[in-house]
Scaffold this active site. Structure first.
Site, short mmCIF file in Angstrom:
data_model
loop_
_atom_site.label_atom_id
_atom_site.label_comp_id
_atom_site.label_asym_id
_atom_site.label_seq_id
_atom_site.Cartn_x
_atom_site.Cartn_y
_atom_site.Cartn_z
N CYS A 1 0.87 -1.18 0.00
CA CYS A 1 0.00 0.00 0.00
C CYS A 1 0.91 1.23 0.00
O CYS A 1 2.11 1.11 -0.24
CB CYS A 1 -0.98 -0.02 1.18
SG CYS A 1 -0.25 0.21 2.81
N ARG B 1 -3.21 -0.75 5.38
CA ARG B 1 -3.75 -1.81 4.53
C ARG B 1 -2.82 -2.99 4.33
O ARG B 1 -3.22 -4.13 4.50
CB ARG B 1 -4.17 -1.23 3.17
CG ARG B 1 -5.30 -0.21 3.30
CD ARG B 1 -5.55 0.51 1.99
NE ARG B 1 -4.43 1.38 1.66
CZ ARG B 1 -4.28 1.99 0.50
NH1 ARG B 1 -5.15 1.78 -0.47
NH2 ARG B 1 -3.24 2.77 0.28
N ASP C 1 -7.90 3.58 1.45
CA ASP C 1 -7.00 3.94 2.55
C ASP C 1 -7.83 4.51 3.70
O ASP C 1 -8.50 5.53 3.54
CB ASP C 1 -6.00 4.98 2.06
CG ASP C 1 -4.86 5.21 3.04
OD1 ASP C 1 -5.02 4.87 4.23
OD2 ASP C 1 -3.83 5.74 2.60
#
Length: 159
Positions: free
Chosen positions: A9, A15, A128
Site C-alpha cells: 500500500c 492496509r 485507505d
C-alpha cells in the site's frame, strides 16, 4: 519452496500490514503454512521502521489479527526477485509498482487485492482508512478477509 507474497500500500501502516496478517491467518486456518510466506511494504518510506497504525491494530485485534510487521519501503531492486506475487491495494499502488518493474516478468507478478474478492465485488480498491473514521478500518478488514480467501483459493488452484 513456499510461494512468497508481498502486500503493498502507500505507507505500509494500514492496509498492507493488515493484508499480511489476514493472509497469514487464512493460510494457517487452511493448514498451508508450508506453501506460502507473506510480507508487506509501502510505496513510500515515510513510516519505515514504525509499527502499523494504532487504530488499524486495534480494529484488527478485535478480529484476532495481530499486526506485528514493521513498515518498510518497497525495493524494486530486490523485491521483484524475492517475491512470486506482489499485491497492490489500489490503482495508484498498482501504477507505482508497474512503473518500477524492470521487465515483463516483473509486471506479471503485480496484481490487485480486490481482484480476488467474491463478496465485495463492487469495490475495485481497498480504500485507505488513514484519514477516515472507524468504519473505514472495518471496511478494510472486511475487504481483506474476502480477498485473502479468494487469493488463497486461486493460488491453491494453480499449485
Amino acid at each position: 519452496m513456499p510461494k512468497a507474497l508481498l502486500f503493498v500500500c502507500l505507507g505500509n501502516i494500514c492496509r498492507s500490514p493488515s493484508a499480511e496478517a489476514v493472509m497469514n491467518a487464512v493460510i494457517r486456518k487452511a493448514g498451508d503454512e508450508n506453501k506460502f510466506s507473506c510480507d508487506s511494504a509501502g510505496i513510500i518510506g515515510h513510516h519505515e521502521g514504525e509499527r502499523a497504525d494504532s487504530r488499524m491494530r486495534a480494529h484488527a485485534a478485535r478480529r484476532s489479527y495481530d499486526l506485528t510487521s514493521i513498515s518498510r519501503q518497497f525495493k524494486y531492486q530486490t523485491d521483484f526477485d524475492k517475491f512470486d506475487l506482489i499485491i497492490g491495494m489500489d490503482d495508484q499502488n498498482i501504477s507505482d509498482l508497474q512503473s518500477q518493474a524492470r521487465s515483463k516478468a516483473d509486471l506479471k507478478k503485480i496484481v490487485k487485492m480486490t481482484d480476488y474478492c467474491s463478496k465485495f465485488t463492487h469495490y475495485n480498491t481497498v480504500p485507505d482508512p488513514y484519514y477516515g473514521g472507524e468504519a473505514g478500518f472495518e471496511l478494510v478488514l472486511d475487504l481483506l478477509e474476502d480477498a485473502c480467501e479468494g487469493l488463497l483459493n486461486d493460488l491453491n488452484g494453480k499449485l
